[in-house]
Write an enzyme that holds these catalytic residues in place. Structure first.
Site, mmCIF file in Angstrom:
data_model
loop_
_atom_site.group_PDB
_atom_site.id
_atom_site.type_symbol
_atom_site.label_atom_id
_atom_site.label_comp_id
_atom_site.label_asym_id
_atom_site.label_seq_id
_atom_site.Cartn_x
_atom_site.Cartn_y
_atom_site.Cartn_z
ATOM 1 N N SER A 340 0.827 -1.215 0.000
ATOM 2 C CA SER A 340 0.000 0.000 0.000
ATOM 3 C C SER A 340 0.859 1.262 0.000
ATOM 4 C CB SER A 340 -0.904 0.010 1.236
ATOM 5 O OG SER A 340 -0.139 0.349 2.381
ATOM 6 N N CYS A 341 0.201 2.412 -0.172
ATOM 7 C CA CYS A 341 0.921 3.693 -0.207
ATOM 8 C C CYS A 341 1.172 4.252 1.181
ATOM 9 C CB CYS A 341 0.112 4.720 -0.991
ATOM 10 S SG CYS A 341 -0.188 4.200 -2.663
ATOM 11 N N ASP A 342 0.725 3.562 2.208
ATOM 12 C CA ASP A 342 0.855 4.084 3.565
ATOM 13 C C ASP A 342 2.282 3.895 4.072
ATOM 14 O OD1 ASP A 342 0.621 4.364 6.461
ATOM 15 O OD2 ASP A 342 -1.533 4.345 6.083
ATOM 16 N N ASN A 379 -6.669 0.331 0.351
ATOM 17 C CA ASN A 379 -6.055 0.795 -0.902
ATOM 18 C C ASN A 379 -6.486 -0.073 -2.093
ATOM 19 O OD1 ASN A 379 -2.606 2.151 -1.038
ATOM 20 N ND2 ASN A 379 -4.569 3.122 -1.204
#
Ligand SMILES: *Cc1c(COP(=O)(O)O)cnc(C)c1O
Length: 389
Positions: A340-342, A379
């Protein structure tokens, strides 16, 4: 003679490699190591069976209640149900899954100290009548919703040396526990026994020592007040092989037996245990794929198609999975980023691996417990497929 320097990278990698090869010696698994869809969690049902029987063999006096939250896949539950295991459940959904396999409610307990009233009501209607309490409010709740049930109290014990400590959320001291049981009796419930949890992935013998010592103290105090307790439940905590060798079941069993002889000379009517991770943890292999790599400053980063939001949540709390990939070459130290982009989504640091190519399979060991059950689709990334073989 010159001593060869021990290379920590190769030590770590060789451990993961041996562990992976051990997994490969189970023939049923080998055809599934290159799934077209990743991430995929491969669960070894035969391994779960053997592990359950091993636990039974080493703890012959204990009734086993598998903690469903560790892995609630229907096939996993079915195998355990067929072997005669009991089940520890905390929610309506977990109970529904267990009962749908034909398991009788007498084989089910609920050891979650603070339960939604709707769950207690549902469980009681289904015929489950053993519940943990560790507060006066919970005694009130259970006595209203599930009258005349049997209740056992959760004692607080230290969780040091457990990779996943949980002691601060639940549990009371011996004197409060006694008050809780006395209130339960006043409210028409049956004071049934006591429990404690040493923390998950517990590699510290001392936690069991303190647990059983406190149990013995409460047992005697309860007796002095006229309560006839029946059950000592020693919770979960059995560790599995991880990035290191864990304590062996037989050693824990031998130690616990000694403690019981010393501190509980007249054995309780029933001894219970609630292993979760200890049954399924090292029976699962999460197959994922490398989706990218980068050098950021001095750090080598590797990105994979799973992460803390879709399977590896325990990485956030300190569980370190062993990683393996099938390539030769010089070992480097990697930071593994989740899909994910986290920025919180980092799966592991300081992982020894040879340099992979994008598209390589990356094998994550000891992924049978607390992975898929935690997974969300944050996401938009998929949760692992589960393949039970
Ligand atoms: C989670 C849990 C367990 C299982 O713990 P493991 O460390 O996975 O064995 C057992 N009992 C209770 C009450 C739990 O909450």
């Amino acid at each position: 003679m010159v001593k060869e320097a021990i290379n920590p990278l190769s030590l770590q990698y060789e451990f993961a490699k041996r562990y992976f090869q051990e997994f490969l010696s189970r023939d049923a698994l080998t055809p599934h190591l290159r799934p077209s869809k990743t991430p995929t969690l491969l669960m070894d049902l035969q391994g779960i069976k053997s592990r359950y029987l091993e636990v039974k063999y080493h703890f012959p006096q204990f009734k086993v209640y598998y903690a469903v939250k560790a892995n609630d896949h229907p096939e996993v539950l079915r195998v355990l149900a067929e072997l005669g295991s009991g089940f520890e459940v905390a929610s309506t959904e977990e109970l529904r899954r267990v009962l749908s396999l034909g398991v009788k409610p007498e084989r089910v307990i609920s050891s979650n100290p603070v339960k939604p009233p709707e769950f207690v009501e549902y469980a009681y209607r289904q015929g489950v009548n053993r519940f943990v309490v560790d507060s006066f409010a919970e005694v009130e709740k259970v006595s209203k919703v599930a009258p005349r049930s049997r209740v056992y109290v959760r004692l607080v014990v230290p969780n040091e040396g457990s990779d996943w400590p949980l002691s601060k959320k639940f549990g009371v001291d011996v004197d409060t526990a006694l008050e809780v049981l006395l209130l339960a009796q006043d409210k028409g419930l049956v004071p049934y026994g006591l429990t404690f949890h040493v923390g998950s992935q517990c590699n510290n013998f001392r936690n069991w020592l303190i647990g059983i010592k406190k149990a013995s103290e409460l047992w005697q105090k309860a007796k002095a007040r006229g309560l006839k307790l029946q059950v000592l439940n020693r919770g979960g905590g059995l560790p599995v092989k991880d990035t290191y060798e864990a304590l062996r079941i037989e050693d824990i069993a031998y130690y616990v037996k000694g403690l019981l002889q010393k501190f509980m000379p007249s054995l309780p009517h029933e001894l219970q245990m609630e292993p979760g991770r200890g049954i399924v943890g090292d029976q699962g292999l999460l197959v994922s794929r490398v989706i990218g790599k980068a050098k950021r400053g001095e750090e080598n980063w590797l990105y994979v198609d799973t992460g803390v939001f879709n399977g590896l949540a325990e990485a956030l709390g300190g569980i370190r999975y062993p990683f393996y990939l099938e390539r030769e070459g010089e070992l480097k130290e990697w930071t593994i980023g989740g899909v994910s982009c986290d920025s919180m989504d980092v799966v592991a640091r300081k992982v020894a691996l040879p340099e992979p190519e994008v598209g390589d399979y990356l094998y994550i060991l000891s992924a049978g417990a607390y992975t898929t059950v935690y997974a969300a689709s944050f996401n938009g990334f998929p949760q692992p497929e589960v393949l039970c073989v």
